[in-house]
Write an enzyme that holds these catalytic residues in place. Structure first.
Site, PDB file in Angstrom:
ATOM      1  N   VAL A 147       0.672  -1.219   0.093  1.00  0.00           N
ATOM      2  CA  VAL A 147       0.034  -0.011  -0.030  1.00  0.00           C
ATOM      3  C   VAL A 147       0.929   1.101   0.034  1.00  0.00           C
ATOM      4  O   VAL A 147       0.410   2.328  -0.537  1.00  0.00           O
ATOM      5  CB  VAL A 147      -0.893   0.106   1.396  1.00  0.00           C
ATOM      6  N   ASP A 148       2.039   1.184   0.447  1.00  0.00           N
ATOM      7  CA  ASP A 148       2.983   2.292   0.657  1.00  0.00           C
ATOM      8  C   ASP A 148       3.362   2.872  -0.904  1.00  0.00           C
ATOM      9  O   ASP A 148       3.069   4.069  -1.319  1.00  0.00           O
ATOM     10  CB  ASP A 148       4.102   1.988   1.311  1.00  0.00           C
ATOM     11  N   ASP A 149       3.895   1.755  -1.618  1.00  0.00           N
ATOM     12  CA  ASP A 149       4.209   2.236  -2.978  1.00  0.00           C
ATOM     13  C   ASP A 149       2.942   2.770  -3.569  1.00  0.00           C
ATOM     14  O   ASP A 149       2.959   3.320  -4.461  1.00  0.00           O
ATOM     15  CB  ASP A 149       4.778   0.832  -3.743  1.00  0.00           C
TER      16      ASP A 149
END
Length: 671
Positions: A397-399
């Site tokens: 989810v960060d990328d």
């Protein structure tokens, strides 16, 4: 040894830079930095920089070659040896991060690899290493993963390795320990280890190199590793008792059941081998997969095995006189962050380059593969990006949030809707991955079975992927950017995320950084999210965080923090040398808090200007990113490029508004 923290390094350069900061120096610095990073863009539009860890990864690469009995490349090994020798610390051993303390596992692996390559045990650097290892209790102080390697090499018995029976692969999902209950990195590392633990192969080791001299006592009598500092006494005692029963039962498992369990564990791995990108696209899992296939008797020239082996060689970096192996590749992360920096710079060339970068990212969105995350979110459509070139089972989810914000920002800047379908799909997936409490983990939802970090195998304390402030801040930033005002509506995902993030603020005003070192990274991430969410610059959480950043600024004008900040007995910030990436994070955080026109920011900008080198870039030797707290740290070579560029560009933009303005969500304050 640590660098001098508060000396007068480059004092004259700093003063000169500060004097000219409101003249042409800032524009000239940005122009040089832009020229430099644009020249590094790949022809197809993306960026990928070296990703460096510590001595363990190149050492393990050497040991893998000899485990398999391959013909070693003498030239490559000589380069890796030079690299390992250079990393040896003044304490005689090897640290986990630049300038860090002695680490037993890194030291044992580095010594073993150097001896395997051909360094004589009585050579001065080897004698110093051996003395350091023995002075710190010997190789028996190594962690679980190092013990596993030593068992595969026959240096210690398997009784000294925590029991992980392959029958785990047959357990139902409701069982207290199940592969679905641990993080993606644990899952991909452990699954092939289950097979290795059942078959117990021995390294071919054609040079018959042994390291008995590293043990303070007889390695044949080595018992189980003691409880790790993070582990609860009661929980650990309980799991150690369970493990004793498991060892007894292992000898009574029917052969047919064991074969079935091996087949199930191997099938799990084979379904996720990921071709030449490797299992999980991370080095430890990739090595274990190659060793598993070898133990199963798969010939090395068979396509499945050959591709898995090539995946590891793709991680090698040859610098001419030195070489090392990366833990993984970071093209999506590097490209997305560089795109934000270029959009912030705003020149026609920068915007054009960012557009080509985002077009390169476009086909990498995972739309047709429901990865392991789908076990907890079965009705959620895929829509994320992975960190690497290809890792379809494990997007994060960060990328995804960073890519989506960059695409949305580019569309707004150019008055287009070119990326709208991709951004909407990404937003849907990120929303679906929100944890029950309101935050986000990196790869999993609600991966919070914290008791599992007390099993004997989990001495590294990184078995899980719980919600973290830095990742959650990025996701909140994305929601606020895509849906302005969402945080003001009660019980929306954005409002829940904001409430969760505010609860994570430390007493001193900072936030913990899970994936970057450390509180500077977490505080930058959180301040940007709070700005995007609409909190005023006079809100108490914002002023407390900005005050903390101002209080820890080094006398030279920069900011720094090292891996020791993750220690369990942390009592507050401890000074560390200023670095370009951490200085940039602090500046971006302060500017998000509305503090652009302050002495602290002006001094920080001056430090960046003074540190810029003639080629337009910045350099840093320090590890400013985190793989696993207290275990594994990272040095992104791109961080000293795009983050300083980003901070300078934002400062110029705000200075053009008079310095007091605070960028809105559309301007990318969420990042």
């Amino acid at each position: 040894m640590r660098d001098t923290l508060h000396g007068a390094r480059r004092t004259s350069g700093l003063a000169h830079a500060l004097a000219r900061a409101h003249g042409g120096a800032l524009d000239a610095a940005l122009a040089r930095a832009l020229d430099a990073v644009l020249s590094e863009q790949r022809p197809d539009g993306h960026w990928v920089y070296e990703l460096e860890a510590d001595a363990t990864i190149p050492a393990e690469y050497v040991l893998l070659v000899h485990y398999l009995g391959e013909t070693a490349d003498a030239g490559l090994e000589a380069k890796i040896a030079r690299y390992l020798r250079r990393l040896q610390g003044s304490h005689g051993g090897w640290p986990l991060f630049h300038g860090g303390a002695y680490d037993p596992s890194a030291s044992v692996k580095a010594y073993f690899a150097l001896k395997m390559i051909g360094d004589a045990p009585d050579a001065p650097h080897m004698a110093r290493a051996r003395a350091a290892i023995l002075a710190h209790g010997g190789a028996e102080r190594s962690n679980v993963f190092t013990r596993l390697l030593l068992a595969l090499y026959g240096e210690i018995g398997w009784d000294a390795v925590p029991a992980m029976p392959v029958e785990i692969a047959l357990l139902p999902g409701w069982f207290p320990f199940h592969l679905s209950k641990v993080s993606y990195w644990t899952r991909t590392v452990v699954a092939p280890l289950l097979v290795l633990g059942a078959l117990r192969p021995q390294a071919r080791n054609p040079r018959t190199v042994r390291i008995a001299e590293l043990f303070a006592a007889d390695p044949a009598a080595l018992g189980q590793a003691p409880r790790a500092p993070h582990q609860s006494r009661l929980w650990f005692a309980f799991f150690r008792a369970v493990e004793a029963q498991v060892r007894t039962l292992e000898t009574r498992v029917p052969a047919r059941l064991r074969r079935h369990a091996i087949e199930q564990a191997a099938a799990f791995v084979r379904a996720r081998l990921n071709g030449e990108h490797g299992l999980g696209a991370i080095f430890p899992a990739m090595v274990n997969a190659v060793q598993m296939l070898d133990a199963l008797g798969v010939p090395p020239d068979q396509p499945e095995s050959a591709a898995a082996r090539r995946a590891i060689d793709r991680l090698l970096v040859d610098r001419g006189d030195e070489a090392y192996c990366q833990p993984c590749l970071s093209p999506v992360w590097d490209t997305a962050l560089m795109s934000h920096a270029l959009l912030e710079a705003g020149t026609p060339a920068a915007i054009d380059a960012a557009g080509r970068a985002l077009d390169w990212l476009r086909p990498l969105q995972i739309l047709d593969k429901r990865g392991d995350w789908g076990l907890r979110r079965p009705g959620l459509r895929p829509g994320g990006w992975a960190f690497q070139y290809e890792n379809a089972h494990y997007p994060d989810v960060d990328d995804t949030a960073v890519v989506a914000m960059a695409m949305h920002r580019a569309d707004r800047l150019r008055g287009e809707q070119r990326y709208r379908p991709l951004v909407e799909r990404a937003g849907e997936w990120v929303l679906g991955m929100q944890c029950q409490g309101g935050g986000w983990g990196a790869f999993e939802a609600d991966n919070t079975q914290r008791y599992l970090n007390n099993i004997p195998f989990a001495d590294h304390g990184a078995l899980l992927d719980p919600p973290t402030a830095d990742v959650s801040a990025r996701c909140l930033s994305m929601l606020a950017q895509l849906q302005p005002g969402a945080c003001a509506r009660p019980r929306t995902p954005a409002a829940r995320a904001l409430a969760w993030l505010l609860r994570q603020q430390e007493k001193d005003g900072s936030w913990y950084g899970r994936w970057g070192v450390n509180y500077i990274y977490g505080t930058w991430s959180a301040l940007c999210a709070l700005g995007a969410a609409g909190l005023g610059t006079d809100a108490a959480p914002v002023t407390r965080a900005a005050g903390w950043l101002g209080a820890i600024q080094n006398l030279d004008g920069g900011w720094g923090e090292d891996g020791s900040s993750y220690k369990l007995d942390y009592r507050g910030y401890e000074p560390a040398p200023s670095t370009p990436s951490q200085t940039a994070w602090a500046l971006l955080g302060l500017m998000a808090a509305g503090a652009a026109d302050t002495p602290a920011v002006r001094r920080g900008i001056g430090w960046l200007l003074a540190q810029q080198e003639r080629d337009g870039l910045w350099r840093e030797q320090h590890h400013t990113a985190t793989g696993f707290e207290r275990v594994f740290y990272l040095r992104y070579h791109g961080y000293a490029r795009y983050f300083p560029l980003w901070a300078l560009a934002r400062y110029r933009k705000l200075r053009g508004r008079g310095g007091a303005a605070r960028p809105g969500a559309g301007a990318g304050v969420g990042m």
